[in-house]
Design an enzyme around this catalytic site. Sequence first.
Site, PDB file in Angstrom:
ATOM      1  N   ASP A 414       1.003  -1.320   0.079  1.00 14.64           N
ATOM      2  CA  ASP A 414       0.110  -0.099   0.196  1.00 14.64           C
ATOM      3  C   ASP A 414       0.841   1.250  -0.084  1.00 14.64           C
ATOM      4  OD1 ASP A 414      -2.313   1.705   0.344  1.00 14.64           O
ATOM      5  OD2 ASP A 414      -3.210  -0.251   1.130  1.00 14.64           O
ATOM      6  N   ASP A 477     -10.702   2.577  -3.409  1.00 14.07           N
ATOM      7  CA  ASP A 477     -11.370   1.205  -3.011  1.00 14.07           C
ATOM      8  C   ASP A 477     -12.672   1.117  -3.745  1.00 14.07           C
ATOM      9  OD1 ASP A 477      -9.135   1.102  -1.763  1.00 14.07           O
ATOM     10  OD2 ASP A 477     -10.030   0.927   0.388  1.00 14.07           O
TER      11      ASP A 477
END
Length: 663
Positions: A414, A477
């Site tokens: 990430d 997301d």
Amino acid sequence: MHSYFMPKLKFHPASLAAAFVVLVFSCGAFGDQTVLLSSLNLDNTRQDWGDPHANKSVDGNPLSIGGRKFENGLGTHATSSLRINLDGNAKEFSAWVGVDDEELGKPSAISFLVIGDGKNLWKTGIMRSGDPAERADVDVQGVKTLILRVDNGGDGIDFDHADWADASFEMIQGAPETVPPPPPGPEVILTPAPGPEPEIHGPKVYGCRPGNPFLYTIPATGDRPMRFSAGGLPHGLKLDAKTGIITGTVSTRGEYIVTFRARNAIGSARKDFKIICGDQIALTPPLGWNSWNCFAGAVTEDRIKAAASAMVSSGLINHGWTYINVDDFWQVNPGSSDPTLHGPQRDAQGRIIPNPRFPDMEGMAAFIHSKGLKAGLYSSPGPWTCGGCVGSWRHEQQDAQQYADWGFDYLKYDWCSYGDVVHGSGDAYLEKPYQVMRAALDKAPRDIVFSFCQYGMGDVWKWGAKTGGNSWRTTGDIQDTWQSMSHNGFSQNGLAPYAGPGHWNDPDMLVVGDVGWGPNLHPTRLTPDEQYTHISLWCLLSSPLLIGCDMTKLDAFTLSLLSNDEVLAVDQDSLGREASRVSQNGSVEVWSKDLDDGSKAVGLFNRGDDEAPVTAKWSDLGISGRQTVRDLWRQKNLGQFDKEFTATVPSHGVVLAKISPVM
Ligand code: GLA
């Protein structure tokens, strides 16, 4: 006039108001009548945030656009759609439209559309907060069903407060009436059930690095017991004839042409396969499961093992599904109130220690491997992950080595909290943490797929491959809504040149089945047609496919979506070409991708609110002559066509076709 209205008064009080407004605005007993939109039943408005309001904004303030106040209208929120029956009785629809001033200074972006019987009659460009109201005067003569729609400007729905102000209909006779959106289409399983005879699926090509542990399970459907064989396997590999699992190590670089065979009591099958031992892995997009979209912070070792077991017992492993990936929350999270996330973060040597929910990382990875599957893990380059767990900052080499020692095969990396410890901008800044982890992974003696997760910052697709990414997230997301899924998927147009064998664009994981980001799950909020669109589009996009649902609760429909070998073959095609949009007409669009056998995979999509015909023209696809069109979901030929193919596609649905020249 009265006799027309009377029956309606019985059904909805709003009709009473409509009648009143018609009377007030009537131009005379036999002339046109003006009906205010705000007098209709606005509860039929479908919108992605808040509630529709008559004469007020979505937040309940007086309507105001670009500093101008309006007495009446509809305050709504993108994405929004209101369906109105006009029955051919209206002449004109007029309104002032724009972003409500309650979002002044915010990055709102919306567009307004007036759609009559499936055709775009009028639309604005992108409108932002503060823009002056735009005027719609739309000829709606003859229109039976009108849809007032507000789309988000391609940047998600945040701040998209939308007003149809001073909106009214000029009626020749009768009254307009809003109607609820049509119910979603039924849950129809299109994927034919696999037969009892053996059939070998999966990609045609597979990459590995010399000297590293090798694991590949021959994916095959058909009755068990089954016997497998593989001709031409490179030296160093061995096949378990009962399970079809190939393990070992290839030490010599090169291309190996292998023939797989599978036999059972009913028949036999063969498939040619190429193993390329060199520098590249992930020659086709990774297929697997990830814990985030179902368990998020509630993940445990037991849940991971259960997912691996379900990948086998559901039969999905027989269609090529491979990775079982642990997302965030396997590490210690000191800020959490949950004691099962507490503990020492690293040992005296600095090696990461998992939280108490993961007592045996090595055992868990071995369990996954014993099933013929591969294991994945998640981290962040900052000190903390997005969920506040321990990240890899200043421990990159140690972590990469630890993942390899435990036996992991995939790393999702990430961005979270990196920006807190390293400040900067530009590509070099954005690339840096990925270069550091790439170098660390290169020293670890395992084939570890490296998946960047920084949501598309700095056009990551332009440098993801050279920085050593096997995939990179291109979007924020995903959620299980039409708005989110369709935004992530359809926004990929133009990214095709950046994808190819070993390096893929990733519009985020799948949201079919039971999802929920925590302990409480719910069935996906995507309709069945939206789910077909989701899987079809992700396969056309050559995206990594990571199932996001609870694997232990797979229902028949979800399983059918994930086990269609002809559809999965589009994703796994060995050319590795991503699809692009080749035509767009209002709400319908056609995407196409080249396949290794010279044919095209073509998606005929309908993003509109009504069933609509969608046409794939040969001229748009860059082909000519007679072509066979095959429906991939139904696995059925639809016939031969000369110039174009048209299908009727349900709202938010798709027809996924393979179009091949007639020999
Ligand atoms: C980010 C990623 C998600 C997930 C979470 C974990 O939001 O985009 O996919 O990995 O972090 O915290």
